[in-house]
Design a protein around this motif. Structure first.
Motif, PDB file in Angstrom:
ATOM      1  N   PRO A 246      38.792  39.291  32.311  1.00 16.17           N
ATOM      2  CA  PRO A 246      38.486  40.720  32.282  1.00 16.17           C
ATOM      3  C   PRO A 246      37.150  40.955  31.567  1.00 16.17           C
ATOM      4  O   PRO A 246      36.578  40.035  30.964  1.00 16.17           O
ATOM      5  CB  PRO A 246      39.648  41.308  31.483  1.00 16.17           C
ATOM      6  CG  PRO A 246      40.069  40.194  30.575  1.00 16.17           C
ATOM      7  CD  PRO A 246      39.855  38.930  31.368  1.00 16.17           C
ATOM      8  N   GLU A 247      36.681  42.165  31.596  1.00 13.59           N
ATOM      9  CA  GLU A 247      35.386  42.487  30.975  1.00 13.59           C
ATOM     10  C   GLU A 247      35.382  42.212  29.482  1.00 13.59           C
ATOM     11  O   GLU A 247      34.349  41.839  28.913  1.00 13.59           O
ATOM     12  CB  GLU A 247      35.027  43.955  31.246  1.00 13.59           C
ATOM     13  CG  GLU A 247      34.636  44.218  32.683  1.00 13.59           C
ATOM     14  CD  GLU A 247      34.133  45.634  32.878  1.00 13.59           C
ATOM     15  OE1 GLU A 247      33.851  46.313  31.857  1.00 13.59           O
ATOM     16  OE2 GLU A 247      34.032  46.070  34.033  1.00 13.59           O
ATOM     17  N   ASN A 248      36.523  42.381  28.823  1.00 13.82           N
ATOM     18  CA  ASN A 248      36.563  42.160  27.374  1.00 13.82           C
ATOM     19  C   ASN A 248      36.811  40.691  27.009  1.00 13.82           C
ATOM     20  O   ASN A 248      36.953  40.347  25.842  1.00 13.82           O
ATOM     21  CB  ASN A 248      37.625  43.053  26.720  1.00 13.82           C
ATOM     22  CG  ASN A 248      39.051  42.654  27.124  1.00 13.82           C
ATOM     23  OD1 ASN A 248      39.256  41.753  27.925  1.00 13.82           O
ATOM     24  ND2 ASN A 248      40.022  43.358  26.548  1.00 13.82           N
ATOM     25  N   LEU A 249      36.895  39.821  28.035  1.00 11.78           N
ATOM     26  CA  LEU A 249      37.044  38.369  27.864  1.00 11.78           C
ATOM     27  C   LEU A 249      38.370  37.955  27.221  1.00 11.78           C
ATOM     28  O   LEU A 249      38.503  36.826  26.733  1.00 11.78           O
ATOM     29  CB  LEU A 249      35.872  37.784  27.048  1.00 11.78           C
ATOM     30  CG  LEU A 249      34.473  38.076  27.571  1.00 11.78           C
ATOM     31  CD1 LEU A 249      33.432  37.403  26.687  1.00 11.78           C
ATOM     32  CD2 LEU A 249      34.333  37.599  29.007  1.00 11.78           C
ATOM     33  N   CYS A 250      39.338  38.841  27.213  1.00 11.86           N
ATOM     34  CA  CYS A 250      40.644  38.507  26.652  1.00 11.86           C
ATOM     35  C   CYS A 250      41.319  37.439  27.510  1.00 11.86           C
ATOM     36  O   CYS A 250      41.322  37.525  28.739  1.00 11.86           O
ATOM     37  CB  CYS A 250      41.523  39.760  26.599  1.00 11.86           C
ATOM     38  SG  CYS A 250      43.201  39.431  25.978  1.00 11.86           S
ATOM     39  N   MET A 251      41.886  36.422  26.854  1.00  6.38           N
ATOM     40  CA  MET A 251      42.503  35.306  27.572  1.00  6.38           C
ATOM     41  C   MET A 251      44.026  35.342  27.539  1.00  6.38           C
ATOM     42  O   MET A 251      44.696  34.324  27.741  1.00  6.38           O
ATOM     43  CB  MET A 251      41.993  33.981  27.016  1.00  6.38           C
ATOM     44  CG  MET A 251      40.520  33.753  27.296  1.00  6.38           C
ATOM     45  SD  MET A 251      39.971  32.087  26.876  1.00  6.38           S
ATOM     46  CE  MET A 251      40.800  31.115  28.149  1.00  6.38           C
ATOM     47  N   GLU A 252      44.599  36.523  27.321  1.00  5.68           N
ATOM     48  CA  GLU A 252      46.053  36.655  27.374  1.00  5.68           C
ATOM     49  C   GLU A 252      46.564  36.248  28.757  1.00  5.68           C
ATOM     50  O   GLU A 252      46.059  36.719  29.782  1.00  5.68           O
ATOM     51  CB  GLU A 252      46.462  38.091  27.074  1.00  5.68           C
ATOM     52  CG  GLU A 252      47.975  38.279  27.048  1.00  5.68           C
ATOM     53  CD  GLU A 252      48.368  39.717  26.751  1.00  5.68           C
ATOM     54  OE1 GLU A 252      49.564  39.964  26.537  1.00  5.68           O
ATOM     55  OE2 GLU A 252      47.472  40.586  26.711  1.00  5.68           O
ATOM     56  N   ASN A 253      47.529  35.324  28.782  1.00  5.94           N
ATOM     57  CA  ASN A 253      48.102  34.813  30.039  1.00  5.94           C
ATOM     58  C   ASN A 253      47.068  34.159  30.954  1.00  5.94           C
ATOM     59  O   ASN A 253      47.254  34.113  32.176  1.00  5.94           O
ATOM     60  CB  ASN A 253      48.829  35.936  30.797  1.00  5.94           C
ATOM     61  CG  ASN A 253      50.042  36.442  30.042  1.00  5.94           C
ATOM     62  OD1 ASN A 253      50.764  35.657  29.420  1.00  5.94           O
ATOM     63  ND2 ASN A 253      50.255  37.756  30.071  1.00  5.94           N
ATOM     64  N   PHE A 254      45.990  33.680  30.366  1.00  2.38           N
ATOM     65  CA  PHE A 254      44.971  32.991  31.177  1.00  2.38           C
ATOM     66  C   PHE A 254      45.596  31.794  31.893  1.00  2.38           C
ATOM     67  O   PHE A 254      45.349  31.551  33.073  1.00  2.38           O
ATOM     68  CB  PHE A 254      43.819  32.527  30.277  1.00  2.38           C
ATOM     69  CG  PHE A 254      42.681  31.896  31.024  1.00  2.38           C
ATOM     70  CD1 PHE A 254      41.698  32.685  31.620  1.00  2.38           C
ATOM     71  CD2 PHE A 254      42.572  30.514  31.137  1.00  2.38           C
ATOM     72  CE1 PHE A 254      40.642  32.109  32.313  1.00  2.38           C
ATOM     73  CE2 PHE A 254      41.516  29.928  31.835  1.00  2.38           C
ATOM     74  CZ  PHE A 254      40.555  30.737  32.425  1.00  2.38           C
TER      75      PHE A 254
END
Length: 239
Positions: A149-157
């Motif tokens: 996502p745009e915020n680079l969050c890697m939750e559940n990547f």
């Protein structure tokens, strides 16, 4: 059965300027594919599809046939190699030449060998196939990749069930771009090349380098020099 090798080599590459004729280990990139096709003895014609008279002259020097150039419409970034293949078949048939199979051999795969081409045709014959496509094992399982996502969050990547050792995941393959061996009718009728009549020819990763940019080019040259060095060492051991 008559076979044609079509080597698409348009000029004007933007990622790596004139990459199809760039010198790789002292020889034009285009030459490796022409020579592999000729050495395989599988083709009634080895044709280089290009919009450039200069490229055509180089191709002829290495033994390819270039009785006509690619049309201007097929020299753009938007034209596909299959569009070029259809144009080529049409032109040859106007000249009275009919081919049963089309092998699309991209010049950006210089480590593909004559034996690879022979092996692909063996699969074509043995499996009664209409399509054979070269593949290689992927460096990393696609299950370890995802969008960001745009915020680079890697939750559940990576999903929990895929967050395991590589050995516990299935082996994935990708097309390597080296060989597309296709029945003429499928090319001319724009049929899906991924059907029950399609089979894979598995190549090793070292032979599967597809040159797109300067990094790929330098890597291919390093592998090629290492292969030559290894061959010399083996020959010395036999003496």
């Amino acid at each position: 059965m008559k076979n044609i090798a079509i080597i698409p080599a348009r000029s004007g590459s933007k990622g790596l300027i004139d990459k199809n004729i760039k010198l790789l280990n002292g020889k034009h990139l285009l030459s490796y594919t022409v020579e592999a096709a000729l050495e395989s003895n599988m083709f009634d014609c080895v044709y280089v599809s290009t919009d450039s008279q200069g490229y055509a002259e180089l191709a002829i020097k290495y033994g390819a046939s270039v009785p006509f150039l690619r049309s201007n419409e097929l020299a753009s970034d938007t034209a596909s190699s299959w569009d070029s293949a259809k144009y080529t078949i049409d032109k040859f048939e106007q000249l009275g030449e009919h081919f049963d199979t089309v092998a699309l051999l991209q010049p950006t795969s210089p480590l593909r060998t004559a034996q690879d081409i022979v092996n692909a045709y063996s699969i074509y014959k043995d499996r009664n196939a209409k399509v054979v496509i070269s593949v290689c094992e992927m460096d990393h399982p696609p299950l370890w990749s995802n969008l960001l996502p745009e915020n680079l969050c890697m939750e559940n990547f990576i999903l929990p069930e895929n967050n395991v050792r590589r050995q516990e995941l299935p082996v994935y393959y990708r097309e390597n771009g080296a060989i597309f061996l296709v029945d003429r009718e499928i090319v001319m009728q724009d049929q899906n090349i991924y059907g029950a009549y399609s089979f894979a020819y598995v190549m090793d990763k070292n032979s599967s380098i597809d040159i797109d940019d300067n990094f790929d080019f330098q890597f291919a040259e390093m592998i090629m020099k290492d292969n030559i060095k290894g061959s010399i060492q083996k020959s010395s051991m036999k003496i």
